[in-house]
Every structure is written in structure tokens, then in C-alpha cells.
Design a protein around this motif. Sequence first.
Motif, PDB file in Angstrom:
ATOM      1  N   THR A  23       1.047  -1.087  -0.219  1.00 43.04           N
ATOM      2  CA  THR A  23       0.259  -0.354  -0.180  1.00 43.04           C
ATOM      3  C   THR A  23       0.845   0.976  -0.026  1.00 43.04           C
ATOM      4  O   THR A  23       0.467   2.493  -0.002  1.00 43.04           O
ATOM      5  CB  THR A  23      -0.980   0.372   1.282  1.00 43.04           C
ATOM      6  OG1 THR A  23      -0.210   0.076   2.312  1.00 43.04           O
ATOM      7  CG2 THR A  23      -1.985  -1.183   0.881  1.00 43.04           C
ATOM      8  N   SER A  24       2.212   1.193   0.252  1.00 44.59           N
ATOM      9  CA  SER A  24       2.929   2.486   0.059  1.00 44.59           C
ATOM     10  C   SER A  24       4.483   1.583  -0.750  1.00 44.59           C
ATOM     11  O   SER A  24       4.683   0.221  -0.402  1.00 44.59           O
ATOM     12  CB  SER A  24       3.368   2.686   1.921  1.00 44.59           C
ATOM     13  OG  SER A  24       4.318   2.748   1.885  1.00 44.59           O
ATOM     14  N   PRO A  25       5.053   2.742  -1.212  1.00 44.87           N
ATOM     15  CA  PRO A  25       6.450   2.269  -1.676  1.00 44.87           C
ATOM     16  C   PRO A  25       7.702   1.723  -1.150  1.00 44.87           C
ATOM     17  O   PRO A  25       8.475   1.249  -0.967  1.00 44.87           O
ATOM     18  CB  PRO A  25       7.068   3.769  -2.140  1.00 44.87           C
ATOM     19  CG  PRO A  25       6.301   4.171  -1.715  1.00 44.87           C
ATOM     20  CD  PRO A  25       5.399   4.274  -1.026  1.00 44.87           C
ATOM     21  N   GLU A  26       7.312   2.124   1.021  1.00 49.07           N
ATOM     22  CA  GLU A  26       8.126   1.727   1.426  1.00 49.07           C
ATOM     23  C   GLU A  26       7.609   0.455   2.562  1.00 49.07           C
ATOM     24  O   GLU A  26       8.779  -0.352   3.194  1.00 49.07           O
ATOM     25  CB  GLU A  26       7.936   3.018   2.675  1.00 49.07           C
ATOM     26  CG  GLU A  26       8.426   4.232   1.831  1.00 49.07           C
ATOM     27  CD  GLU A  26       8.869   5.051   3.684  1.00 49.07           C
ATOM     28  OE1 GLU A  26       9.665   5.220   4.328  1.00 49.07           O
ATOM     29  OE2 GLU A  26       7.750   6.047   3.453  1.00 49.07           O
ATOM     30  N   GLU A  27       7.049  -0.381   1.933  1.00 48.98           N
ATOM     31  CA  GLU A  27       6.666  -1.460   2.301  1.00 48.98           C
ATOM     32  C   GLU A  27       6.937  -3.013   1.446  1.00 48.98           C
ATOM     33  O   GLU A  27       7.304  -2.631  -0.171  1.00 48.98           O
ATOM     34  CB  GLU A  27       4.641  -1.582   2.621  1.00 48.98           C
ATOM     35  CG  GLU A  27       4.187  -0.545   3.096  1.00 48.98           C
ATOM     36  CD  GLU A  27       3.229  -1.225   3.110  1.00 48.98           C
ATOM     37  OE1 GLU A  27       2.080  -0.366   3.678  1.00 48.98           O
ATOM     38  OE2 GLU A  27       2.200  -1.565   2.045  1.00 48.98           O
ATOM     39  N   GLU A  74      16.872  -1.143   0.622  1.00 46.43           N
ATOM     40  CA  GLU A  74      18.276  -1.819   2.099  1.00 46.43           C
ATOM     41  C   GLU A  74      17.968  -3.174   2.142  1.00 46.43           C
ATOM     42  O   GLU A  74      18.044  -4.369   2.492  1.00 46.43           O
ATOM     43  CB  GLU A  74      18.378  -1.385   3.118  1.00 46.43           C
ATOM     44  CG  GLU A  74      18.405  -0.177   3.230  1.00 46.43           C
ATOM     45  CD  GLU A  74      19.524   0.190   3.024  1.00 46.43           C
ATOM     46  OE1 GLU A  74      20.638  -0.401   3.231  1.00 46.43           O
ATOM     47  OE2 GLU A  74      19.551   1.521   2.314  1.00 46.43           O
ATOM     48  N   VAL A  75      16.963  -3.626   1.354  1.00 48.71           N
ATOM     49  CA  VAL A  75      16.649  -5.451   1.238  1.00 48.71           C
ATOM     50  C   VAL A  75      15.980  -5.393  -0.611  1.00 48.71           C
ATOM     51  O   VAL A  75      15.036  -4.425  -0.770  1.00 48.71           O
ATOM     52  CB  VAL A  75      15.690  -5.520   2.386  1.00 48.71           C
ATOM     53  CG1 VAL A  75      16.355  -6.280   3.463  1.00 48.71           C
ATOM     54  CG2 VAL A  75      14.288  -5.850   2.088  1.00 48.71           C
ATOM     55  N   ALA A  76      16.219  -6.590  -0.986  1.00 54.52           N
ATOM     56  CA  ALA A  76      15.571  -7.028  -2.091  1.00 54.52           C
ATOM     57  C   ALA A  76      14.767  -8.268  -2.697  1.00 54.52           C
ATOM     58  O   ALA A  76      14.462  -9.397  -1.755  1.00 54.52           O
ATOM     59  CB  ALA A  76      16.758  -6.782  -3.539  1.00 54.52           C
ATOM     60  N   VAL A  77      13.946  -8.190  -3.415  1.00 53.02           N
ATOM     61  CA  VAL A  77      13.241  -9.406  -3.803  1.00 53.02           C
ATOM     62  C   VAL A  77      13.834 -10.543  -3.701  1.00 53.02           C
ATOM     63  O   VAL A  77      15.011  -9.981  -5.055  1.00 53.02           O
ATOM     64  CB  VAL A  77      12.519  -9.555  -5.415  1.00 53.02           C
ATOM     65  CG1 VAL A  77      11.939 -10.259  -5.379  1.00 53.02           C
ATOM     66  CG2 VAL A  77      11.243  -8.283  -4.523  1.00 53.02           C
ATOM     67  N   LEU A 127       3.063  -8.366   5.719  1.00 49.94           N
ATOM     68  CA  LEU A 127       3.346  -7.036   5.070  1.00 49.94           C
ATOM     69  C   LEU A 127       4.450  -6.329   5.882  1.00 49.94           C
ATOM     70  O   LEU A 127       4.315  -6.470   7.269  1.00 49.94           O
ATOM     71  CB  LEU A 127       1.991  -6.695   4.726  1.00 49.94           C
ATOM     72  CG  LEU A 127       2.056  -4.973   4.252  1.00 49.94           C
ATOM     73  CD1 LEU A 127       2.937  -5.003   2.767  1.00 49.94           C
ATOM     74  CD2 LEU A 127       1.297  -3.926   4.308  1.00 49.94           C
ATOM     75  N   VAL A 128       5.011  -5.779   5.559  1.00 50.64           N
ATOM     76  CA  VAL A 128       5.962  -5.233   6.290  1.00 50.64           C
ATOM     77  C   VAL A 128       6.307  -3.589   5.947  1.00 50.64           C
ATOM     78  O   VAL A 128       6.626  -3.346   4.993  1.00 50.64           O
ATOM     79  CB  VAL A 128       7.402  -6.181   5.960  1.00 50.64           C
ATOM     80  CG1 VAL A 128       8.769  -5.334   7.441  1.00 50.64           C
ATOM     81  CG2 VAL A 128       7.261  -7.201   6.609  1.00 50.64           C
ATOM     82  N   PRO A 129       5.568  -2.981   6.796  1.00 46.36           N
ATOM     83  CA  PRO A 129       6.045  -1.361   6.740  1.00 46.36           C
ATOM     84  C   PRO A 129       7.441  -0.474   7.319  1.00 46.36           C
ATOM     85  O   PRO A 129       8.154  -2.162   7.822  1.00 46.36           O
ATOM     86  CB  PRO A 129       4.802  -0.639   7.449  1.00 46.36           C
ATOM     87  CG  PRO A 129       3.969  -1.777   7.942  1.00 46.36           C
ATOM     88  CD  PRO A 129       4.925  -3.396   8.176  1.00 46.36           C
ATOM     89  N   HIS A 130       7.654   0.421   6.771  1.00 51.90           N
ATOM     90  CA  HIS A 130       9.476   0.432   6.429  1.00 51.90           C
ATOM     91  C   HIS A 130      10.146  -0.529   6.554  1.00 51.90           C
ATOM     92  O   HIS A 130      11.307  -0.699   7.201  1.00 51.90           O
ATOM     93  CB  HIS A 130       9.745   2.049   7.755  1.00 51.90           C
ATOM     94  CG  HIS A 130       8.195   2.711   8.345  1.00 51.90           C
ATOM     95  ND1 HIS A 130       8.499   3.669   7.068  1.00 51.90           N
ATOM     96  CD2 HIS A 130       6.978   2.760   8.633  1.00 51.90           C
ATOM     97  CE1 HIS A 130       7.184   4.377   6.936  1.00 51.90           C
ATOM     98  NE2 HIS A 130       6.512   4.322   8.142  1.00 51.90           N
ATOM     99  N   ALA A 131       9.717  -1.357   5.068  1.00 51.78           N
ATOM    100  CA  ALA A 131      11.058  -2.226   5.164  1.00 51.78           C
ATOM    101  C   ALA A 131      12.280  -1.526   5.818  1.00 51.78           C
ATOM    102  O   ALA A 131      12.977  -3.086   5.622  1.00 51.78           O
ATOM    103  CB  ALA A 131      10.734  -3.035   3.968  1.00 51.78           C
ATOM    104  N   ASN A 132      13.023  -0.551   5.261  1.00 49.88           N
ATOM    105  CA  ASN A 132      14.216   0.200   4.964  1.00 49.88           C
ATOM    106  C   ASN A 132      15.142  -0.422   6.518  1.00 49.88           C
ATOM    107  O   ASN A 132      16.079  -1.468   6.700  1.00 49.88           O
ATOM    108  CB  ASN A 132      14.816   0.719   5.054  1.00 49.88           C
ATOM    109  CG  ASN A 132      14.887   0.965   3.192  1.00 49.88           C
ATOM    110  OD1 ASN A 132      14.868   0.410   2.440  1.00 49.88           O
ATOM    111  ND2 ASN A 132      14.015   2.636   2.741  1.00 49.88           N
ATOM    112  N   LEU A 133      14.122  -0.883   7.052  1.00 45.94           N
ATOM    113  CA  LEU A 133      14.685  -0.519   8.679  1.00 45.94           C
ATOM    114  C   LEU A 133      13.923  -1.676   9.522  1.00 45.94           C
ATOM    115  O   LEU A 133      14.805  -2.353  10.268  1.00 45.94           O
ATOM    116  CB  LEU A 133      13.835   0.914   9.864  1.00 45.94           C
ATOM    117  CG  LEU A 133      14.648   2.296   9.861  1.00 45.94           C
ATOM    118  CD1 LEU A 133      14.378   3.221  11.019  1.00 45.94           C
ATOM    119  CD2 LEU A 133      15.868   1.634  10.233  1.00 45.94           C
TER     120      LEU A 133
END
Length: 344
Positions: A23-27, A74-77, A127-133
Motif C-alpha cells: 500500500t506504500s512504496p516503503e513496504e 536496503e533489501v530486495a526481492v 506485509l512489512v511497513p518501513h522495510a528499510n529499517l
Amino acid sequence: MRAVTFQAPGEVRVEERPEPRLTSPEEAIVRVETSGICGSDLHIYHGRVKMERGFTLGHEFVGTVVEAGSAVSEVAVGDRVLGCFCTACGRCFFCRHGDYHKCDHGRVFGHGKTLGDLQGAQAELVLVPHANLTLRRVPAGMPDEVALFAGDVMGTGYHAIVDANLVPGETVCVIGLGPVGLCAVQAAKVCGAAHVFAVDRVPERLALAERFGARAIDLEKEDPREPVRAATGGRGADVVVEAVGHPEALDLAIRLARKAGRVSGIGVYAERVQVHMGLVWIKALSLRTGFANVVGHLDRVIALLESGRLDPRPLVTHHLSLNEAPEGYAIYDRREALKVVLKP
Ligand SMILES: [Zn+2]
Ligand SMILES: [Zn+2]
């Protein structure tokens, strides 16, 4: 997808739930390969922490990123990742000051509407919000059962010690030897405690604490004040970790701490309790509380896990499939398990 959902106190169920969508580009979306049942899940299971019926449980997970928003860098598929139990935005006042656990936009997985309305990780997908952190790559070669501890239980045990500003040579007393307490025992040793006392009533847990280098104190047989005083010239422990979340344990912690000592209250509280403030005041104790800043500690905790100086593997007592989760909760509730690990 299948997910473990809360139904009513004492009742969880494996149900079919809709798959999460970004639902957001940071997820990011993670396919969960290993999840854990935690002491805080038990608080929900007991109805002590309220959660909506049908909400997905779980906040400890290791898996593979299957989808990532455009702002996730910070992470990728395809990355094998571990998750923290809570999310942090990295931009608010609290994140800017390093207090990621108090992020204004922080959400806790699997704790219902009151803690951010974020579905849990005891499921096939999360679903992981703010996936970078919130996510980190798992170092190559680290087993799921080890990585699983970084973002919650070991991060919390570590927090209990460093948040109390332990310095090498001090004496630590840990009250409550569930997984977090046992991790705090390990963290205290790693951080240089001269003596670590470990207090509980369950013989298997006491034996494990002893294996980790602590002096075990069985509350059924011994008043912990005697050995703690004997080891500290009558003063009491420099740091006492209260890893139970019960007023009796907190009271004992206050009594076991030395004057001007620190009490690290890492056990969960959701209600009003009485504290002997006169004793806290006259002893000039510092009281640290709240859930752990695992995002802030994560790199150091992962490094200690990777080097083997922190080793949670003896805590994993049960491997079950996701479908067996209701049994896992029941086993854990009877204190027959320390860490129940679930695999889809
Ligand atoms: Zn937990
Ligand atoms: Zn924030």
C-alpha cells in the motif's frame, strides 16, 4: 494464505486470510519461512492484552522478500531477511534521536488495532511497513532458528542489559527465565558482568541459566537476597532485570538492587500496579521500562549472534508446522516450551 488468528482467550485458529498487498512504496512483502510464538503472544492468548477476534498473531519472523516497494533500498526481492517485532519510520523526532521503539509511526506486528493495526507474522506472508529499517538481510550461514531471535527475544534481552548501562565487573540479577530472561543472562555475560544471578521456579529454566554461566536461584528453595548480598558485600545487585511483568517480580527487583542501582523492567505491563515508591526513592534507583529498541540494537545483536557469542539455540524446544500452532500455544501456556518455532 494460512494464518494463525486470535479468536478468544485460550483459543487461536489457523484460518485462510487474504494475501497482503503493498500500500506504500516503503513496504515489502515477506514469505515467512520461520516464525516464533513469544511470551507477548501469550499475553494476548490469556486476554490480558486485548486484540480483535480474527487478527493474525506473531511478530518474530525470518523469510524471503517476494515484493518490495520502489522506496525499499536496503533489501530486495529474493533476499533472505529477518524482521523486527515493530516498525520504525527513521524520520520522526524519536527515530532521529535513536529511540526507534517509540517511533511516532511505529507499529507492532500481530498486536491488533491498539498497537498499529498490523497483521502478524504467524502466516505464510506478512506485509512489512518501513522495510528499510524493519528488515535486515540474514548473514549467510545463519540458521533461521538463530536469526529469528535478533528482532525480538535476543534484541530484548540485550536491551535489558545495555539500557541499564551495565559496565564490566558489575553484578546482574535476572528475575524470570523465560526466553527473554535467558537471553538477558547471555547478554549480561557478553557485556562483562562479573556475577549473574538467575531467579525462577522452573527447574529446566534454572538449569539452562546455569549452563549459560549464571548462578541459578530457585525461588521455591531459596531467598535470592542472601546469595546476592553475599556476592556484593551486602550491597545488592548493580542491575536487576525484571523479565516477568508482575508486581511481585518488580517488588523483588527493587529489593535486590543496590542503592543507586538500576532496575530494568522488560516484562510486559498493561495495567495499573502498585510499586513501593518509598523504597525506590530512598534507594535512589533508576527504573528503565518499555519494550526494547530492537531496531537500534539490531546490527550489534546480529554480529553477536553471527560470532556465536550470543547463542539462542538451546532455547528452541519445539518445531511445529503452522497448522499445529494452536497446540504450540497450549504447550507454551503450560510452560512446557521455551521457544516454539513454526514453519509453514
Ligand atoms: Zn516477542
Ligand atoms: Zn519514526
